[in-house]
Design a protein around this motif. Structure first.
Motif, PDB file in Angstrom:
ATOM      1  N   GLU A 250      30.839  62.937  38.587  1.00 17.95           N
ATOM      2  CA  GLU A 250      30.278  61.701  39.151  1.00 17.95           C
ATOM      3  C   GLU A 250      28.995  62.057  39.886  1.00 17.95           C
ATOM      4  O   GLU A 250      28.982  62.962  40.709  1.00 17.95           O
ATOM      5  CB  GLU A 250      31.319  61.076  40.101  1.00 17.95           C
TER       6      GLU A 250
ATOM      7  N   LEU B  14      35.030  56.260  34.123  1.00 20.18           N
ATOM      8  CA  LEU B  14      34.587  55.263  35.102  1.00 20.18           C
ATOM      9  C   LEU B  14      33.402  54.514  34.508  1.00 20.18           C
ATOM     10  O   LEU B  14      32.401  55.133  34.139  1.00 20.18           O
ATOM     11  CB  LEU B  14      34.162  55.950  36.401  1.00 20.18           C
TER      12      LEU B  14
ATOM     13  N   ASP C 297      32.543  59.887  34.857  1.00 21.37           N
ATOM     14  CA  ASP C 297      31.649  58.739  34.936  1.00 21.37           C
ATOM     15  C   ASP C 297      30.890  58.627  33.611  1.00 21.37           C
ATOM     16  O   ASP C 297      30.631  59.625  32.951  1.00 21.37           O
ATOM     17  CB  ASP C 297      30.680  58.957  36.111  1.00 21.37           C
TER      18      ASP C 297
ATOM     19  N   TYR D 270      40.561  54.052  31.454  1.00 19.98           N
ATOM     20  CA  TYR D 270      39.272  53.800  32.095  1.00 19.98           C
ATOM     21  C   TYR D 270      39.494  52.936  33.319  1.00 19.98           C
ATOM     22  O   TYR D 270      40.507  52.237  33.433  1.00 19.98           O
ATOM     23  CB  TYR D 270      38.294  53.120  31.135  1.00 19.98           C
TER      24      TYR D 270
ATOM     25  N   THR E 206      30.553  57.989  46.090  1.00 20.63           N
ATOM     26  CA  THR E 206      31.802  57.873  45.333  1.00 20.63           C
ATOM     27  C   THR E 206      32.454  59.245  45.166  1.00 20.63           C
ATOM     28  O   THR E 206      33.662  59.398  45.359  1.00 20.63           O
ATOM     29  CB  THR E 206      31.522  57.277  43.933  1.00 20.63           C
TER      30      THR E 206
ATOM     31  N   VAL F 283      38.190  63.059  35.704  1.00 23.44           N
ATOM     32  CA  VAL F 283      37.650  61.733  36.006  1.00 23.44           C
ATOM     33  C   VAL F 283      36.170  61.784  35.648  1.00 23.44           C
ATOM     34  O   VAL F 283      35.411  62.571  36.214  1.00 23.44           O
ATOM     35  CB  VAL F 283      37.814  61.393  37.505  1.00 23.44           C
TER      36      VAL F 283
ATOM     37  N   LYS G 179      34.242  50.160  37.869  1.00 25.66           N
ATOM     38  CA  LYS G 179      33.747  50.246  39.250  1.00 25.66           C
ATOM     39  C   LYS G 179      33.404  48.852  39.767  1.00 25.66           C
ATOM     40  O   LYS G 179      32.865  48.056  39.006  1.00 25.66           O
ATOM     41  CB  LYS G 179      32.478  51.097  39.288  1.00 25.66           C
TER      42      LYS G 179
ATOM     43  N   LEU H  69      43.311  54.242  41.156  1.00 29.61           N
ATOM     44  CA  LEU H  69      42.912  55.497  40.506  1.00 29.61           C
ATOM     45  C   LEU H  69      44.023  56.530  40.623  1.00 29.61           C
ATOM     46  O   LEU H  69      44.385  57.192  39.652  1.00 29.61           O
ATOM     47  CB  LEU H  69      41.620  56.046  41.133  1.00 29.61           C
TER      48      LEU H  69
END
Ligand code: CA
Length: 227
Positions: A7, A77, A51, A97, A12, A49, A100, A107
């Motif tokens: 990320e 994400l 992004d 998924y 975040t 995880v 956001k 999560l």
């Protein structure tokens, strides 16, 4: 759980790292696609995880490269208006998924579900004599007595309980629970073992957590310590 977060948004990323750390997870953080891809390939994570919008390599490319080599569970994400992204992500091999902004608890629930899927044979409840560890609720009972553990103590107990009857060295424990590779840090393990023993063993019988001199620790029911 060992988790990789890829990320680029510092707020975040920091929030996730802190929150998951508090849950006793080991968290690695990558703030671009190149580092994320490298870490995901080089290590075995319970969940990644990922992004979608990342500098360097985007999340979909990271996912495709990862899927060519490994089946690590991936949760993507995506931004609210990128519905097509979700479809594309699932098509490319993402396991789940989240849109956001998402709630941390949601999560966490998805991560736990994915990590469990990666270990299908594992029961949700681990038992050693009258000690019960509920992995989902993160509750520990000895007989009917509820035992309150810190996140790290819980992680340590789970590591030992998953390998009950097996001697684990301090170095192995340091790596599994704290993600540390240095022998010099094993004092942390000794301190944590003592605290855990005070909570799960001191007032109870049989004793479960034993020191094997020169070798490490083992979790198994015995009437008294052999050493
Ligand atoms: Ca981003």
């Amino acid at each position: 759980m060992k988790i990789l977060i890829v990320e680029d948004e510092p707020k975040t990323a920091g929030y996730l790292q802190r929150g998951l750390g508090e849950q006793g997870c080991i968290v690695d953080l990558a703030c671009n696609g190149i580092d994320g891809q490298h870490l995901a390939l080089a290590h075995d994570y319970d969940v990644v995880v990922l992004d979608v919008m990342l500098p360097g390599i985007d999340g979909f490319s990271v996912l495709r490269t990862l899927r060519a080599r490994k089946q690590t569970p991936v949760i993507m994400l995506t931004a609210r208006d990128q519905v097509e992204d979700r479809v594309k992500g699932l098509h490319d091999g993402a396991d789940d998924y989240l849109v956001k902004p998402f709630s941390f608890l949601e999560l966490l629930a998805r991560l736990q579900a994915l990590a469990r899927r990666g270990r299908p044979q594992e029961p949700a409840l681990l038992k050693i004599a009258d000690l019960q560890i509920d992995l989902m609720a993160r509750k520990v009972l000895r007989g009917n007595a509820r035992i309150n553990l810190t996140a790290k103590e819980f992680a340590l107990l789970v590591v030992l309980a998953r390998r009950q009857g097996e001697i684990l060295s301090k170095t192995a424990i340091a790596e599994l629970v704290w993600d540390m590779n240095f022998d010099s840090n094993t004092n942390v393990v000794e301190v944590a073992i003592k605290r855990l023993r005070d909570k799960i063993d001191a007032p109870f019988s049989p004793k479960l957590l034993h020191t094997i001199r020169g070798m490490g620790y083992v979790l198994e029911p015995r009437e008294k310590d052999a050493t």
